[in-house]
Design a protein around this motif. Structure first.
Motif, PDB file in Angstrom:
ATOM      1  N   GLY A 102       0.796  -1.220   0.000  1.00  0.00           N
ATOM      2  CA  GLY A 102       0.000   0.000   0.000  1.00  0.00           C
ATOM      3  C   GLY A 102       0.828   1.268   0.000  1.00  0.00           C
ATOM      4  N   GLN A 143      -3.428  -4.349  -3.168  1.00  0.00           N
ATOM      5  CA  GLN A 143      -3.059  -3.872  -1.847  1.00  0.00           C
ATOM      6  C   GLN A 143      -3.562  -4.831  -0.775  1.00  0.00           C
ATOM      7  OE1 GLN A 143      -4.459   0.086  -1.454  1.00  0.00           O
ATOM      8  NE2 GLN A 143      -3.850   0.255   0.666  1.00  0.00           N
ATOM      9  N   PRO A 146      -6.021  -2.021   2.779  1.00  0.00           N
ATOM     10  CA  PRO A 146      -6.461  -0.705   2.292  1.00  0.00           C
ATOM     11  C   PRO A 146      -6.659   0.258   3.470  1.00  0.00           C
ATOM     12  CG  PRO A 146      -8.038  -2.431   1.726  1.00  0.00           C
ATOM     13  CD  PRO A 146      -7.075  -3.018   2.680  1.00  0.00           C
TER      14      PRO A 146
END
Lengths: 196, 172
Positions: A102, A143, A146
């Motif tokens: 991320g 990712q 999140p």
């Protein structure tokens, strides 16, 4: 493709604004849009430099090559053109890992450096299959956590900001699988056409 | 969870520098050498970004995007979802900041734990800003002909929309 899309965006917006009487807004929009782009570039400049700097340290110390060796079975399968090229594999690995964690600010510079390395090895003036797959992977989200979305949900008073985590994993993995499949199908068709 | 995310970046930087130093790399020189590439890369990116962002801003402020979203309302009804979701699906591949702002407004309007709020949260985080990524990566390398990039990427975006609705409808 971008040529036609961009043309359509501009002309359709101007025509629509003429009809709906919003044409006055467009001149401010034009100026705002271009200065937003400059602001974005300036705000990205620092992190771009910083991450390309850290990437260079990781490359010189052999860290990216080690990561590439570990992930080589996967990367080699996805990017058969670069199976022998540990430098490019290393850059691809760094970008994919930054995406997984991320770290969007890091993923873009690392990805740009991978693209530049791939384009240096590409003799043709159209992008290679590997480059297309790499960009497509970057348009999908991979990712793990999140965090931004969870923060946004929490700030809106969500009782369980992370409750949608499994949904996001399923949706993003499914989307990723779909676009990789499309790429691989086109690649195979191209190979068949080239062989026949 | 959020703390783990915040710790990732400094930890990775620390590890990279430590590993480099132990391997005998002149870490500061290597850093500066790499950072120089950042300047040329972002200068080359600027024209692409100006073009793309001006296009998107025009699309939004002319009201055309809203009009298209309005046309999509019957489709939303047929799918059994709130008609406010489809604009997000159209906005997501084009404008990252626009999609975030719109998601936030949906979460505030419907509540983050409502069905619409959940679908919006899943949809917004299961893809990236497709056109931005395509323009940035290919723009920096100077390719014009993109072959099947956009169809492949948009297939993913469409799959994400379907799966966002499906997962929330099924698992709540």
């Amino acid at each position: 493709m971008l040529n036609a899309l961009w043309f359509g965006m501009i002309v359709a917006s101007v025509l629509y604004a003429l009809v709906s009487g919003e044409i006055g807004n467009l001149s401010t929009a034009l100026l705002d849009g271009s200065s937003t782009a400059v602001e974005l570039t300036v705000s990205m400049l620092g992190s771009l430099c910083a991450w390309l700097g850290f990437l260079k340290i990781a490359e010189k110390s052999g860290l990216t090559e080690r990561m590439a060796q570990v992930l080589s079975p996967l990367i080699g399968r996805l990017f058969p053109e670069y199976r022998e090229d540990l430098e490019i594999q290393g850059k691809i690995c760094m970008n994919l890992s930054a995406n997984l964690l991320g770290l969007g600010n890091a993923a873009t510079p690392l990805g740009l450096s991978a693209m530049r390395a791939m384009s240096e090895k590409n003799p043709s003036d159209v992008p290679s299959r590997g480059m297309i797959l790499f960009v497509v992977l970057n348009t999908a989200s991979i990712q793990l956590l999140p965090v931004n979305m969870a923060t946004m949900r929490a700030s809106c008073g969500s009782a369980e900001p992370f409750a949608i985590l499994p949904h996001i994993w399923i949706a993003s993995a499914g989307a990723l699988l779909c676009c990789v499949t499309v790429c691989k199908l086109v690649e195979q068709r191209e190979k068949r056409i080239a062989n026949s | 969870m959020a703390q783990a995310g915040a710790a990732a970046m400094p930890l990775i930087v620390g590890l990279i520098v430590l590993f480099g130093y132990l391997k005998g790399v002149n870490v500061f020189d290597a850093f500066v050498e790499g950072a120089k590439e950042g300047v040329s890369t972002s200068v080359r990116l600027l024209p692409t970004l100006v073009g793309l962002i001006v296009g998107v801003t025009l699309l939004r402020s002319s009201g055309l995007l809203d009009a298209v979203c309005h046309l999509a309302a019957p489709v939303a009804q047929a799918l059994g979802i709130s008609s406010e979701i489809l604009p997000l699906a159209l906005l997501r591949p084009i404008s990252g900041s626009g999609a975030s702002a719109y998601t936030l407004s949906l979460l505030q309007q419907f509540g983050p734990d409502s069905e619409t709020g959940r679908i919006a949260s899943v949809l917004a985080s299961s893809t990236e800003t497709t056109f931005y990524a395509v323009a940035v990566y290919f723009g920096a390398c100077g390719y014009r002909h993109l072959r099947y990039t956009i169809p492949a990427a948009l297939t993913g975006d469409f799959a994400a929309l379907c799966l966002a609705i499906f997962t929330v409808k099924c698992f709540g």
